[in-house]
Write a protein that holds these residues in place. Sequence first.
Motif, short mmCIF file in Angstrom:
data_model
loop_
_atom_site.label_atom_id
_atom_site.label_comp_id
_atom_site.label_asym_id
_atom_site.label_seq_id
_atom_site.Cartn_x
_atom_site.Cartn_y
_atom_site.Cartn_z
N VAL A 1 64.68 47.61 -7.61
CA VAL A 1 64.89 47.60 -6.17
C VAL A 1 66.38 47.72 -5.87
O VAL A 1 67.20 46.98 -6.42
N ASP A 2 66.72 48.67 -5.01
CA ASP A 2 68.10 48.81 -4.54
C ASP A 2 68.33 47.80 -3.42
O ASP A 2 67.79 47.95 -2.31
N GLY A 3 69.09 46.77 -3.71
CA GLY A 3 69.29 45.69 -2.74
C GLY A 3 69.94 46.14 -1.45
O GLY A 3 69.68 45.58 -0.37
N SER B 1 69.35 48.78 0.13
CA SER B 1 68.40 49.48 1.00
C SER B 1 67.28 48.58 1.48
O SER B 1 66.34 49.06 2.12
N LEU B 2 67.35 47.29 1.20
CA LEU B 2 66.29 46.36 1.57
C LEU B 2 66.47 45.95 3.04
O LEU B 2 67.51 45.37 3.40
N HIS B 3 65.49 46.24 3.89
CA HIS B 3 65.60 45.96 5.32
C HIS B 3 64.32 45.29 5.82
O HIS B 3 63.22 45.61 5.38
N ASP B 4 64.52 44.41 6.73
CA ASP B 4 63.39 43.74 7.39
C ASP B 4 62.80 44.68 8.42
O ASP B 4 63.51 45.21 9.29
N TYR C 1 59.09 44.15 4.22
CA TYR C 1 60.41 44.75 4.07
C TYR C 1 60.23 46.20 3.60
O TYR C 1 59.27 46.55 2.91
N SER C 2 61.19 47.03 3.95
CA SER C 2 61.25 48.39 3.42
C SER C 2 62.42 48.46 2.46
O SER C 2 63.46 47.82 2.69
N ALA C 3 62.26 49.23 1.37
CA ALA C 3 63.32 49.29 0.36
C ALA C 3 63.25 50.61 -0.37
O ALA C 3 62.20 51.27 -0.42
N HIS C 4 64.38 50.97 -0.95
CA HIS C 4 64.44 52.15 -1.82
C HIS C 4 64.26 51.65 -3.25
O HIS C 4 65.09 50.90 -3.78
N VAL C 5 63.13 52.03 -3.90
CA VAL C 5 62.82 51.53 -5.24
C VAL C 5 62.73 52.70 -6.22
O VAL C 5 62.42 53.83 -5.83
#
Length: 255
Positions: free
Chosen positions: A54-56, A58-61, A73-77
């Motif tokens: 997980v790219d921290g 890019s982690l968004h609520d 949450y949405s994230a770039h993984v």
Amino acid sequence: MWQIFKNLWFRDTHEDALFINDTAVRIRAGILLFIPLYMGLTLWSAIFGGHWIVDGDSLHDTLDTDFDGNIIYSAHVIRRTWDYTIQTWVLLYGLFELLAGMFVWSSRLSPLILLSSLLAARQPKVWRPLAPKRFAWALGSVFITLCLIFFNPDTFADWVNKLAGHQLLPETQQYLSYWIPTLVFVCIGFMWLEAVLGFCVGCKIHWLLVKLHILKEHCETCNNLDWEAIAHRKAERDAQNASARTTQPTPRTDP
């Protein structure tokens, strides 16, 4: 000390049937036990470890929740991939150690055989025939080879296909069964029994195959039994028992 460098763990390198110091064998098995333990941790990480990175940043609520009230949450993984280069070299060294112990000339190339022989120098020597140990190490070599192919299926398939001149094995997918890595845990059990309890499973399998006449190579220790001396001692015991019975007083009976 000179004898250790000369003979390593062999009783006499010029014997027709070679004998090795089982104390040194158990010491080496204890050292080599770290290899299957390391591979077991690798498999544990690959099977039960995280499969995504997980790219921290890019982690968004999303300011939303699911039906259970959990925040979404949405994230770039990124899908995690494993590189088994180090594990491959470790397995290759373990394979080398097992094969090196089978012959006198190759044993001189093994640093662990020399080290275990030095560590066993002050311990009581227990001489065992080499033939059953060879069988046990050959069995371990098969396990390691299967694990090497499992972790490097594309490389092995490329070699086979080039030798065959056409495609025999797929180079883009795993063609071996997923139960093969469990052989690592079998190796852990076998080597623990050898190092801690002195119980060689491979040697017992060798003995069973000889008993079933599948293998013709008998244990040298059994072949060296002096059956005539054993028969002579048994005859002496029978004679002594018969003499003791004849010299015993007969019980008195009243008329």
